[in-house]
Design a protein around this motif. Structure first.
Motif, PDB file in Angstrom:
ATOM      1  N   VAL A 251      -2.294  -3.213  -5.007  1.00 35.60           N
ATOM      2  CA  VAL A 251      -2.184  -4.665  -5.141  1.00 35.60           C
ATOM      3  C   VAL A 251      -0.921  -5.048  -5.901  1.00 35.60           C
ATOM      4  O   VAL A 251      -0.341  -6.119  -5.679  1.00 35.60           O
ATOM      5  CB  VAL A 251      -3.436  -5.224  -5.860  1.00 35.60           C
ATOM      6  N   ASN A 252      -0.469  -4.157  -6.778  1.00 33.48           N
ATOM      7  CA  ASN A 252       0.663  -4.468  -7.662  1.00 33.48           C
ATOM      8  C   ASN A 252       1.985  -3.864  -7.214  1.00 33.48           C
ATOM      9  O   ASN A 252       2.985  -3.996  -7.927  1.00 33.48           O
ATOM     10  CB  ASN A 252       0.330  -4.013  -9.082  1.00 33.48           C
ATOM     11  N   MET A 253       2.008  -3.214  -6.073  1.00 32.90           N
ATOM     12  CA  MET A 253       3.273  -2.673  -5.571  1.00 32.90           C
ATOM     13  C   MET A 253       4.185  -3.795  -5.085  1.00 32.90           C
ATOM     14  O   MET A 253       3.726  -4.823  -4.579  1.00 32.90           O
ATOM     15  CB  MET A 253       3.021  -1.695  -4.417  1.00 32.90           C
ATOM     16  N   ARG A 254       5.473  -3.585  -5.216  1.00 28.24           N
ATOM     17  CA  ARG A 254       6.465  -4.516  -4.663  1.00 28.24           C
ATOM     18  C   ARG A 254       6.724  -4.157  -3.196  1.00 28.24           C
ATOM     19  O   ARG A 254       6.392  -3.067  -2.733  1.00 28.24           O
ATOM     20  CB  ARG A 254       7.771  -4.440  -5.461  1.00 28.24           C
ATOM     21  N   ASP A 255       7.329  -5.093  -2.491  1.00 26.92           N
ATOM     22  CA  ASP A 255       7.687  -4.813  -1.100  1.00 26.92           C
ATOM     23  C   ASP A 255       8.593  -3.583  -1.030  1.00 26.92           C
ATOM     24  O   ASP A 255       9.505  -3.427  -1.847  1.00 26.92           O
ATOM     25  CB  ASP A 255       8.429  -6.010  -0.490  1.00 26.92           C
ATOM     26  N   HIS A 256       8.326  -2.733  -0.050  1.00 29.04           N
ATOM     27  CA  HIS A 256       9.095  -1.505   0.191  1.00 29.04           C
ATOM     28  C   HIS A 256       8.985  -0.520  -0.972  1.00 29.04           C
ATOM     29  O   HIS A 256       9.890   0.290  -1.206  1.00 29.04           O
ATOM     30  CB  HIS A 256      10.569  -1.822   0.483  1.00 29.04           C
ATOM     31  N   GLY A 257       7.878  -0.582  -1.698  1.00 24.95           N
ATOM     32  CA  GLY A 257       7.633   0.383  -2.762  1.00 24.95           C
ATOM     33  C   GLY A 257       7.347   1.762  -2.209  1.00 24.95           C
ATOM     34  O   GLY A 257       7.043   1.934  -1.023  1.00 24.95           O
ATOM     35  N   ARG A 258       7.458   2.757  -3.089  1.00 22.76           N
ATOM     36  CA  ARG A 258       7.228   4.152  -2.680  1.00 22.76           C
ATOM     37  C   ARG A 258       6.173   4.781  -3.578  1.00 22.76           C
ATOM     38  O   ARG A 258       6.202   4.606  -4.798  1.00 22.76           O
ATOM     39  CB  ARG A 258       8.518   4.983  -2.785  1.00 22.76           C
ATOM     40  N   ILE A 259       5.271   5.523  -2.944  1.00 25.51           N
ATOM     41  CA  ILE A 259       4.222   6.232  -3.669  1.00 25.51           C
ATOM     42  C   ILE A 259       4.272   7.706  -3.294  1.00 25.51           C
ATOM     43  O   ILE A 259       4.140   8.060  -2.119  1.00 25.51           O
ATOM     44  CB  ILE A 259       2.820   5.669  -3.352  1.00 25.51           C
ATOM     45  N   ALA A 260       4.492   8.563  -4.292  1.00 22.58           N
ATOM     46  CA  ALA A 260       4.433  10.019  -4.089  1.00 22.58           C
ATOM     47  C   ALA A 260       3.043  10.479  -4.525  1.00 22.58           C
ATOM     48  O   ALA A 260       2.668  10.304  -5.682  1.00 22.58           O
ATOM     49  CB  ALA A 260       5.508  10.725  -4.909  1.00 22.58           C
ATOM     50  N   VAL A 261       2.293  11.040  -3.582  1.00 25.03           N
ATOM     51  CA  VAL A 261       0.919  11.456  -3.877  1.00 25.03           C
ATOM     52  C   VAL A 261       0.915  12.944  -4.210  1.00 25.03           C
ATOM     53  O   VAL A 261       1.020  13.800  -3.331  1.00 25.03           O
ATOM     54  CB  VAL A 261      -0.029  11.150  -2.704  1.00 25.03           C
ATOM     55  N   CYS A 262       0.811  13.220  -5.513  1.00 21.75           N
ATOM     56  CA  CYS A 262       0.848  14.593  -6.022  1.00 21.75           C
ATOM     57  C   CYS A 262      -0.554  15.190  -6.090  1.00 21.75           C
ATOM     58  O   CYS A 262      -0.753  16.389  -5.868  1.00 21.75           O
ATOM     59  CB  CYS A 262       1.486  14.558  -7.410  1.00 21.75           C
ATOM     60  N   GLY A 263      -1.544  14.336  -6.403  1.00 19.91           N
ATOM     61  CA  GLY A 263      -2.925  14.789  -6.507  1.00 19.91           C
ATOM     62  C   GLY A 263      -3.819  13.603  -6.779  1.00 19.91           C
ATOM     63  O   GLY A 263      -3.348  12.474  -6.941  1.00 19.91           O
ATOM     64  N   MET A 264      -5.130  13.846  -6.813  1.00 15.55           N
ATOM     65  CA  MET A 264      -6.104  12.782  -7.079  1.00 15.55           C
ATOM     66  C   MET A 264      -7.232  13.365  -7.922  1.00 15.55           C
ATOM     67  O   MET A 264      -8.349  13.550  -7.450  1.00 15.55           O
ATOM     68  CB  MET A 264      -6.629  12.176  -5.779  1.00 15.55           C
ATOM     69  N   ILE A 265      -6.938  13.616  -9.182  1.00 13.72           N
ATOM     70  CA  ILE A 265      -7.855  14.379 -10.026  1.00 13.72           C
ATOM     71  C   ILE A 265      -9.203  13.669 -10.215  1.00 13.72           C
ATOM     72  O   ILE A 265     -10.222  14.324 -10.438  1.00 13.72           O
ATOM     73  CB  ILE A 265      -7.197  14.719 -11.386  1.00 13.72           C
ATOM     74  N   SER A 266      -9.224  12.340 -10.075  1.00 15.74           N
ATOM     75  CA  SER A 266     -10.496  11.629 -10.247  1.00 15.74           C
ATOM     76  C   SER A 266     -11.483  11.947  -9.135  1.00 15.74           C
ATOM     77  O   SER A 266     -12.681  11.666  -9.264  1.00 15.74           O
ATOM     78  CB  SER A 266     -10.255  10.113 -10.300  1.00 15.74           C
ATOM     79  N   GLN A 267     -10.995  12.532  -8.049  1.00 15.60           N
ATOM     80  CA  GLN A 267     -11.857  12.784  -6.892  1.00 15.60           C
ATOM     81  C   GLN A 267     -12.324  14.232  -6.770  1.00 15.60           C
ATOM     82  O   GLN A 267     -13.227  14.536  -5.980  1.00 15.60           O
ATOM     83  CB  GLN A 267     -11.111  12.411  -5.599  1.00 15.60           C
ATOM     84  N   TYR A 268     -11.738  15.137  -7.529  1.00  8.52           N
ATOM     85  CA  TYR A 268     -11.986  16.567  -7.314  1.00  8.52           C
ATOM     86  C   TYR A 268     -13.425  16.981  -7.601  1.00  8.52           C
ATOM     87  O   TYR A 268     -13.927  17.940  -7.020  1.00  8.52           O
ATOM     88  CB  TYR A 268     -11.041  17.424  -8.167  1.00  8.52           C
ATOM     89  N   ASN A 269     -14.080  16.269  -8.514  1.00 13.64           N
ATOM     90  CA  ASN A 269     -15.421  16.675  -8.913  1.00 13.64           C
ATOM     91  C   ASN A 269     -16.519  15.819  -8.286  1.00 13.64           C
ATOM     92  O   ASN A 269     -17.683  15.915  -8.673  1.00 13.64           O
ATOM     93  CB  ASN A 269     -15.540  16.633 -10.443  1.00 13.64           C
ATOM     94  N   LEU A 270     -16.133  14.976  -7.314  1.00 12.83           N
ATOM     95  CA  LEU A 270     -17.101  14.119  -6.639  1.00 12.83           C
ATOM     96  C   LEU A 270     -17.562  14.768  -5.340  1.00 12.83           C
ATOM     97  O   LEU A 270     -16.750  15.292  -4.582  1.00 12.83           O
ATOM     98  CB  LEU A 270     -16.485  12.749  -6.332  1.00 12.83           C
TER      99      LEU A 270
END
Length: 353
Positions: A251-270
């Protein structure tokens, strides 16, 4: 600590996986045992034609190891750890005997090894010779090893940063995040990180030079927290967490923003991963999102060293380690990653030799 010469029989202490994990890992999912082994590369095994016998010095605790502690279903980069076998991960070791012409006895290496005192490693493993020993050897589990190269590749290659951009990093006090933030500051970016304790928030601001930081556990509304620090939005997000944090960031990204997805530690134990609700922001804001794995960028390692070593030597980059002494401390150190117990890069010392 067992220590012997090549050809001798020794007791080899190992950390093994006792059973596959559901939910948060526990120390009891692992155990420490000793087995007898001969300090010799087996000559009768064709798979060992270029193998090396190494003495492990430092082991790296990394969140991705949790994925390998589960019976994996569906697409995945990783295979499960075999039960009753030593865990495997990145570490620093000294070569005791080598059948590989690229390495000789006494060489220091970092790469994939076993969670044990002595390991046999083959040419199939990711291995790098350590040429620079004027920095702590433990750094090759972190700033000069896999996490460092991850930060370098993710930030420079995927995020394509520009001076003055707005950068947000989750899990920012960890092995990768603390470096991404410092790389961004060196580029002249505005940098904010999230972490899970006051101590870590203070570290981000006072030691790593972040412009701002917040404790996500104390924020009832992550969207509001991000708007507080980024009233004009986020250009670059270095993703370590996933879940509610990723939803708020979109929701808070600017136009043409970039996201590098390195990991998602909040999901590993679900058992069932959380859903993301704000995915249409990717379309509306034309956001570029890319997941990546460090082994796709191993060819950048010489370039990475050329950039990072001078920063370390000149004091332009600092690095914080959380040291656990002895292989017996390995299970607790690894489990501690998922409760945020570590401050900085979690390292297990096997031997100071």
């Amino acid at each position: 600590m067992a220590s012997g010469g090549v050809g001798e029989e020794v007791r080899n202490k190992q950390v093994i996986l006792r059973e596959y994990v559901s939910g948060f890992p526990k120390e009891s999912d692992m155990s420490v045992r000793s087995v007898t082994m001969k300090l010799k590369v087996p000559t009768e095994d064709s798979n060992m034609s270029k193998a090396m016998l190494v003495k492990n010095l430092y082991l790296s605790c990394d969140p991705y190891m949790r994925i390998r502690m589960t019976k994996i279903q569906g697409p995945n980069l990783f295979t499960p750890f075999p039960l009753s076998s030593p865990l495997r991960g990145f570490g620093v070791a000294r070569v005791l005997e080598s059948k590989n012409p690229d390495y000789k006895e006494g060489d220091l290496i970092w790469g994939t090894t076993g969670w044990e005192e002595y390991s046999l490693v083959t040419e199939k493993e990711a291995l790098f010779k350590i040429q620079h020993t004027d920095v702590p050897l433990s750094y090759y589990t972190g700033i000069l090893g896999m996490p460092g190269l991850t930060a370098f590749a993710g930030f420079y290659e995927i995020c394509s940063p520009k001076k003055g951009e707005y950068v947000f990093i989750s899990a920012a006090a960890g092995a990768v995040g603390q470096l991404v933030g410092q790389f961004a500051k060196l580029m002249g970016c505005y940098v904010v990180g999230s972490a899970g304790s006051k101590e870590k928030v203070d570290l981000l601001k006072n030691k790593f030079g972040f412009d701002g930081a917040f404790n996500y556990k104390e924020e009832n509304d992550l969207d509001a927290a991000l708007k507080r620090f980024f009233p004009e939005g986020i250009d670059i997000y270095f993703e370590h967490v996933g879940g509610k944090m990723l939803d708020a960031v979109l929701v808070n990204m600017r136009d043409h923003g970039r996201i590098a997805v390195c990991g998602m530690i909040s999901q590993y134990n679900l058992d069932k991963p959380e859903g993301i609700h704000n995915l249409m922001c990717i379309v509306y804001k034309r956001i570029h999102i890319k997941g990546f794995a460090v082994f796709d960028y191993f060819d950048l390692y010489p370039k990475f060293l050329d950039v990072v070593l001078p920063y370390i030597r000149e004091g332009k980059i600092v690095y914080v380690e959380d040291i656990a002494e002895g292989l017996e401390s390995g299970p607790a150190a690894l489990v501690g990653l998922f409760s945020g117990r570590n401050v900085g890069k979690q390292v297990v010392v096997v031997s100071h030799e």
